[in-house]
Scaffold this active site. Sequence first.
Site, PDB file in Angstrom:
ATOM      1  N   ASP A  67      -4.159  -7.219  -0.781  1.00 17.95           N
ATOM      2  CA  ASP A  67      -4.202  -6.258   0.316  1.00 17.95           C
ATOM      3  C   ASP A  67      -5.271  -5.196   0.063  1.00 17.95           C
ATOM      4  OD1 ASP A  67      -2.836  -5.163  -1.835  1.00 17.95           O
ATOM      5  OD2 ASP A  67      -0.916  -4.995  -0.791  1.00 17.95           O
ATOM      6  N   ASN A 135      11.158  -0.394  -1.770  1.00 21.71           N
ATOM      7  CA  ASN A 135      11.854  -0.770  -0.526  1.00 21.71           C
ATOM      8  C   ASN A 135      11.866  -2.276  -0.307  1.00 21.71           C
ATOM      9  OD1 ASN A 135       9.228  -1.311   0.112  1.00 21.71           O
ATOM     10  ND2 ASN A 135       9.109   0.063   1.883  1.00 21.71           N
ATOM     11  N   HIS A 137       9.168  -4.251  -0.407  1.00 26.25           N
ATOM     12  CA  HIS A 137       7.976  -4.871   0.187  1.00 26.25           C
ATOM     13  C   HIS A 137       7.242  -5.736  -0.834  1.00 26.25           C
ATOM     14  CE1 HIS A 137       5.203  -1.136  -0.764  1.00 26.25           C
ATOM     15  NE2 HIS A 137       5.119  -2.023  -1.731  1.00 26.25           N
ATOM     16  N   GLU A 142       6.022  -4.519   4.880  1.00 25.50           N
ATOM     17  CA  GLU A 142       7.115  -3.549   4.803  1.00 25.50           C
ATOM     18  C   GLU A 142       8.401  -4.149   5.379  1.00 25.50           C
ATOM     19  OE1 GLU A 142       6.569  -1.182   2.989  1.00 25.50           O
ATOM     20  OE2 GLU A 142       4.946   0.155   3.555  1.00 25.50           O
TER      21      GLU A 142
HETATM   22  C1  F6R Z   1      -0.211  -4.107  -4.480  1.00 21.62           C
HETATM   23  C2  F6R Z   1       0.807  -4.253  -3.444  1.00 21.62           C
HETATM   24  C3  F6R Z   1       2.141  -3.623  -3.530  1.00 21.62           C
HETATM   25  C4  F6R Z   1       2.646  -3.320  -4.930  1.00 21.62           C
HETATM   26  C5  F6R Z   1       3.997  -2.611  -4.871  1.00 21.62           C
HETATM   27  C6  F6R Z   1       4.441  -2.161  -6.268  1.00 21.62           C
HETATM   28  O1  F6R Z   1      -1.365  -4.861  -4.215  1.00 21.62           O
HETATM   29  O2  F6R Z   1       0.558  -4.878  -2.485  1.00 21.62           O
HETATM   30  O3  F6R Z   1       3.075  -4.450  -2.879  1.00 21.62           O
HETATM   31  O4  F6R Z   1       2.745  -4.503  -5.656  1.00 21.62           O
HETATM   32  O5  F6R Z   1       3.927  -1.511  -4.037  1.00 21.62           O
HETATM   33  O6  F6R Z   1       3.562  -1.174  -6.733  1.00 21.62           O
HETATM   34  P1  F6R Z   1       3.653  -0.617  -8.216  1.00 21.62           P
HETATM   35  O7  F6R Z   1       3.337  -1.782  -9.091  1.00 21.62           O
HETATM   36  O8  F6R Z   1       2.599   0.441  -8.284  1.00 21.62           O
HETATM   37  O9  F6R Z   1       5.022  -0.113  -8.393  1.00 21.62           O
END
Ligand code: F6R
Length: 489
Positions: A67, A135, A137, A142
């Site tokens: 992303d 959450n 995702h 989301e």
């Molecule tokens: C990252 C992404 C997000 C993260 C998620 C966890 O490319 O798409 O889904 O994997 O938000 O983030 P961290 O690892 O910072 O807790």
Amino acid sequence: MIIIKVKNYEELSKKAAIIVLSEILLDPSITIGFATGSTPLGLYQELIKAHKELHINFSEMSSFNLDEYYPMTRQDPQSYYQFMFENLFNHLNINPAKLNFLDGTAANAKIECDRYEKKIKENSIDVQILGIGANGHIGFNEPGSNFNSVTRPVELCEKTINDNARFFSDISLVPQRALTMGISTIMSAKKVLLLASGKNKAEAVKRLIEGTIDENCPATVLQRHPHAILLVDEEAASLLHEDIIPDTIKGYKIVTEGNLVRNKKIIVISPHPDDAGICAGGTLSLLADKNEVHIFVMTTGHRSFVPDTTKEDRIALREEEAHEESKELHTIPHFLRLDFYDNDRQNMDKDIAKVTEKIQSIDPDIIFVPQESDPHPAHKLAREIVITILKNYPKKVELWNYEGPWALFQQGSFNTIVSLPEPHLQSKINAIKKQKSQLSRTRYDIAAESLARLRGALIPEQELVGYGKQPMRISNNLELYFVETIDTL
Ligand code: F6R
């Protein structure tokens, strides 16, 4: 899903690196889907170390990032493009032409996402690395994201904006939009490796592993992925009932994707063309990935009523259906057309000789047979032939006695529980549905699915923990076996 629990973040990063590096070593021109965020940073450090110290080659690897914020320039220190170069790609011998990113400066976000989705489809991702949002995702999908979604522009929800504010000097600077691979894009990866570390992920990990599959917790979709590995540290796993399924519980062997046998030769005795799928289809679909699984169709099954057909028609029809079933299960069918089906015991010696020769030609480690109390006369004879042969067989063969909806195990008469991930139950049902001529008479697909789900609903409490206790989580679908070795017969 394979769940691997490790002590802490350091161990999580090392284990993740072992998994990713082994894939790269097996296939240097692999395509990897990379995630950003804080969780995979330790893994990326380990990959850099492996490149520096062990000279692992990354030059043939292709990548797709999961992303990107939108709008966002590539030069912006907050961009995921910069993140990947700073934390990984600058330190490896990558070929920049093989790295793919979503362009956060694209004038038309939808066109950019379509371009990316098309390129992913053309290349296909071998291993997708994922983190998980608090959450639930995955990527920037989301809660509420459609499971059929593809790469697309999305709005970030408040929770994510708050969580990501830690990377920015002020929360007002956190972008509110992003471009992300969709849920179906992620699900199309051949393998998924999800990393979760820390207490703030415990709730999401619990829902992912123990919750119902629900678009309100996008990560739960991974329960349907045939090759999902979840690496979780103790804190992230702290709310799980049972984080790792032990190999044995109260004397029952618990078979999961994680401890499944590999590189074995397996014969499944199917008295009629459809018995193997109805009774053991889920286990066979699991085993066929990593083993050689042969189905011995013992009889032609022509006695079964199919309107307006001759005996020859029925033989051809049923063997064709069994071929189709084997395609679905990835098994190898053999049609033995044994004599006992038409002439009872008259030519048993001939039948025994024929089956002996076939067994010898495969030299199996495991044979599946109908369980002892299966009342069907053809099933009884098919079983008897195999047992007679095995009593004098020079090699130790494991015998997996299976139950069928018409011959259920009683409590205490099985010792092995196979935990079927949802996609393998689906393969079983699809396989049974190939036997169309039989389903119009009796809905074996419904019977077999119901049995797997009934076992899944009751066995954990009934057999594994005791009545009234909190059942441990294995799978919603189970197949049961009585496994014995030939010595014990
Ligand atoms: C990252 C992404 C997000 C993260 C998620 C966890 O490319 O798409 O889904 O994997 O938000 O983030 P961290 O690892 O910072 O807790």
